[in-house]
Design an enzyme around this catalytic site. Structure first.
Site, PDB file in Angstrom:
ATOM      1  CE  LYS A 257      -3.869  -1.968   2.703  1.00 43.62           C
ATOM      2  NZ  LYS A 257      -4.961  -1.851   1.721  1.00 43.62           N
ATOM      3  NE  ARG A 331     -10.503 -10.329  -1.656  1.00 47.57           N
ATOM      4  CZ  ARG A 331     -10.897  -9.456  -2.589  1.00 47.57           C
ATOM      5  NH1 ARG A 331     -11.261  -9.873  -3.774  1.00 47.57           N
ATOM      6  NH2 ARG A 331     -10.942  -8.173  -2.317  1.00 47.57           N
TER       7      ARG A 331
HETATM    8  N1  BES Z   1      -7.981  -4.059   4.469  1.00 47.65           N
HETATM    9  C1  BES Z   1      -8.203  -3.676   3.129  1.00 47.65           C
HETATM   10  C2  BES Z   1      -9.535  -3.003   2.909  1.00 47.65           C
HETATM   11  C3  BES Z   1      -9.727  -1.659   3.593  1.00 47.65           C
HETATM   12  C4  BES Z   1      -9.406  -0.492   2.928  1.00 47.65           C
HETATM   13  C5  BES Z   1     -10.282  -1.576   4.838  1.00 47.65           C
HETATM   14  C6  BES Z   1      -9.606   0.723   3.533  1.00 47.65           C
HETATM   15  C7  BES Z   1     -10.488  -0.357   5.458  1.00 47.65           C
HETATM   16  C8  BES Z   1     -10.152   0.800   4.791  1.00 47.65           C
HETATM   17  C9  BES Z   1      -8.169  -4.908   2.211  1.00 47.65           C
HETATM   18  O1  BES Z   1      -7.376  -5.949   2.619  1.00 47.65           O
HETATM   19  C10 BES Z   1      -7.645  -4.455   0.877  1.00 47.65           C
HETATM   20  O2  BES Z   1      -6.544  -4.012   0.844  1.00 47.65           O
HETATM   21  N2  BES Z   1      -8.455  -4.599  -0.149  1.00 47.65           N
HETATM   22  C11 BES Z   1      -8.096  -4.186  -1.457  1.00 47.65           C
HETATM   23  C12 BES Z   1      -8.546  -5.255  -2.432  1.00 47.65           C
HETATM   24  C13 BES Z   1      -8.061  -5.038  -3.835  1.00 47.65           C
HETATM   25  C14 BES Z   1      -6.595  -5.315  -3.904  1.00 47.65           C
HETATM   26  C15 BES Z   1      -8.817  -5.962  -4.746  1.00 47.65           C
HETATM   27  C16 BES Z   1      -8.794  -2.869  -1.742  1.00 47.65           C
HETATM   28  O3  BES Z   1      -9.948  -2.720  -1.355  1.00 47.65           O
HETATM   29  O4  BES Z   1      -8.173  -1.986  -2.323  1.00 47.65           O
HETATM   30 ZN    ZN Z   2      -5.337  -5.699   1.964  1.00 44.84          ZN
END
Ligand code: BES
Ligand code: ZN
Ligand code: ZN
Length: 474
Positions: A257, A331
């Protein structure tokens, strides 16, 4: 917890006074004047005129009776929890307050009002070494006059559970590793909960292939906790199974990230915190039903040992998953936990709760959590509970088309769908591949709801909602 005292004879001078009215106009009525005294009533009436506040505006009226701050509030019939929080924020700086309830409020309303006050009585300041005494909230005792006394044990259990979830969520990942989380959960064995811990070795034995892959990049090993509450020992089945996302820190892994996206990712275990807190609340209240919960705690980090994009993993279910983004880790960990709970226990209904997709936060901005699932009745009940406790849910569709988007050309599925499209629904489609056809299942994506937008402090969103739902199962 605040000390709520009902119709007690006065022991000391009030530090503050608050009057709850249907309408500010009621200050004219003799029954009100008689209860609060002419002096206070006159002060409030004068302030109403001076500040040009309209009856029915639901404003906060504040004035002084001599030295004593006096408040009047108009009752919010629809949102007792929010109303309680509003009262608390006016009174937080005074040691004790007397609350006059002018018109009968039901026991149920009073219960929510007091929970709202107590839930507002929270701050996460244990690491602030320079905080001055005057910066702390002072309110300790609330004397309630003319109020119906609600079930105080229930209030204590629910507010304790919310506090527990928030404390876990706020603890940073350098202090709350998967091990520390699990140790904390183990301390709940003072209640009659059956608690089992699976360490990394046990998770290997049980084939948590996806969860272990997420965890392998971190030097903090994963753990899984299984909690059982047998409030109805005559029955073999579990009335409800709960699974929570327990990513202790989500850096994204090798699909790293950005710095700003990483902010608040210590709270990526909020689903797990919610689930263990709901189990705690059930045990504290000795609810007459059976519950089982599974939380798999992992840390998602980039390292020489991390799982990689293109990796093909084998899940506990035997299905294979191609990794296309290591940041879609929640997931993966959830899939094995969901499979494990269904394989091992007879669960009629299964609910998972997770900070799963940024897309849910983008769509709802923290005002709603997304709900998806395979059983409309279950979804409706959960949505109803959400409305009851001001934790709103909004349903998104499980269109079979989304399921096609996660087909992979080299494995049974891939861990993401189409770039920038329906992220919340494709994540749910992924989870559904690990749900037995016979299981009634709902998935709550609470991303954006788990922390306060301004302060970043954990909200415990989901605890009240799930507690309301399971109470209704009893
Ligand atoms: N933990 C994050 C989702 C999240 C984002 C929670 C902001 C709370 C606030 C999750 O693991 C994630 O990173 N999801 C990605 C998925 C994508 C790579 C398909 C996302 O939502 O960007
Ligand atoms: Zn994530
Ligand atoms: Zn995550």
């Amino acid at each position: 917890m605040l000390d709520f005292v009902f119709d007690a004879p006065k022991k000391r001078e009030d530090a503050a006074i608050a009057v709850l009215l249907n309408h500010f106009d009621d200050l004219e009525e003799s029954r009100v004047v008689k209860k609060i005294g002419k002096g206070i009533a006159d002060c409030l009436k004068n302030a109403l005129v001076a500040e040009d506040i309209k009856s029915g505006s639901k404003a906060v009226l504040k004035t002084y009776h001599g030295e004593v701050p006096c408040f009047a509030f108009e009752v919010d019939d629809e949102h007792p929890l929010k109303f309680g929080a509003k009262i608390y924020s006016s009174l937080r700086k005074y040691m004790n307050a007397t609350l006059y309830v002018m018109d009968k409020l039901s026991g149920e309303y009073m219960e929510k009002l007091l929970i709202g006050m107590e839930n507002a009585n929270y701050s996460f300041d244990k690491y602030m070494t320079k905080k001055k005494p005057e910066d702390f909230d002072k309110l300790e005792t609330v004397n309630l006059i003319n109020a119906q006394q609600p079930d105080m044990e229930k209030i204590a259990a629910l507010t304790n559970a919310v506090r527990y979830a928030r404390d876990l969520g706020n603890e940073p990942a350098n202090r709350l590793t998967p091990y520390e989380f699990i140790k904390d959960v183990e301390r709940l064995n003072y209640l009659d909960l059956d608690i089992e811990i699976l360490d990394e070795e046990a998770m290997k034995q049980e084939n948590f292939g996806l969860a272990l892959a997420v965890a392998q990049g971190s030097c903090n090993p994963p753990y899984t906790a299984v909690l059982q509450w047998h409030g109805n020992p005559k029955k073999k089945e579990f009335d409800c199974g709960l699974v929570g996302k327990g990513v202790i820190y989500d850096s994204g892994g090798l699909s790293l990230k950005t710095a700003s996206q990483m902010r608040s990712m210590k709270q990526d275990m909020s689903g797990a915190a919610d689930v263990v807190s709901v189990m705690k609340a059930a045990a504290l209240q000795k609810l007459p039903l059976n519950l089982v919960a599974v939380v798999t705690m992992v840390e998602n980090m980039p390292s020489a040992n991390s799982y990689k994009v293109d990796d093909i993993l084998t899940s506990m279910s035997g299905q294979t998953v191609e990794v296309l983004n290591t940041d879609a880790e929640g997931r993966l960990a959830l899939a094995d936990a969901l499979w494990y709970i269904q394989k091992r226990f007879k669960v009629k209904t299964l609910i998972d709760i997770a900070t799963l997709t940024g897309a849910a936060s983008v769509v709802f901005g923290g005002l709603y959590a997304a709900i998806l699932g395979n059983d409309d009745k279950l979804i409706q009940s959960l949505m109803k509970s959400g409305e009851t406790v001001d934790e709103l849910l909004w349903q998104l569709p499980m269109n079979p088309e989304y399921d096609k988007w996660i087909n992979s050309s080299v494995a049974d599925m891939q861990n993401i769908g189409k770039r920038g499209k329906a992220g919340t629904a494709t994540a749910a489609a992924f989870l559904q591949r690990f749900i037995h056809k016979s299981t009634k299942w709902a998935h709550l994506d609470i991303a954006g709801c788990e922390c306060d937008e301004k302060t970043q402090v954990s909200t415990g969103f989901g605890v009240m909602l799930l507690c309301d739902y399971i109470e209704k199962l009893c």
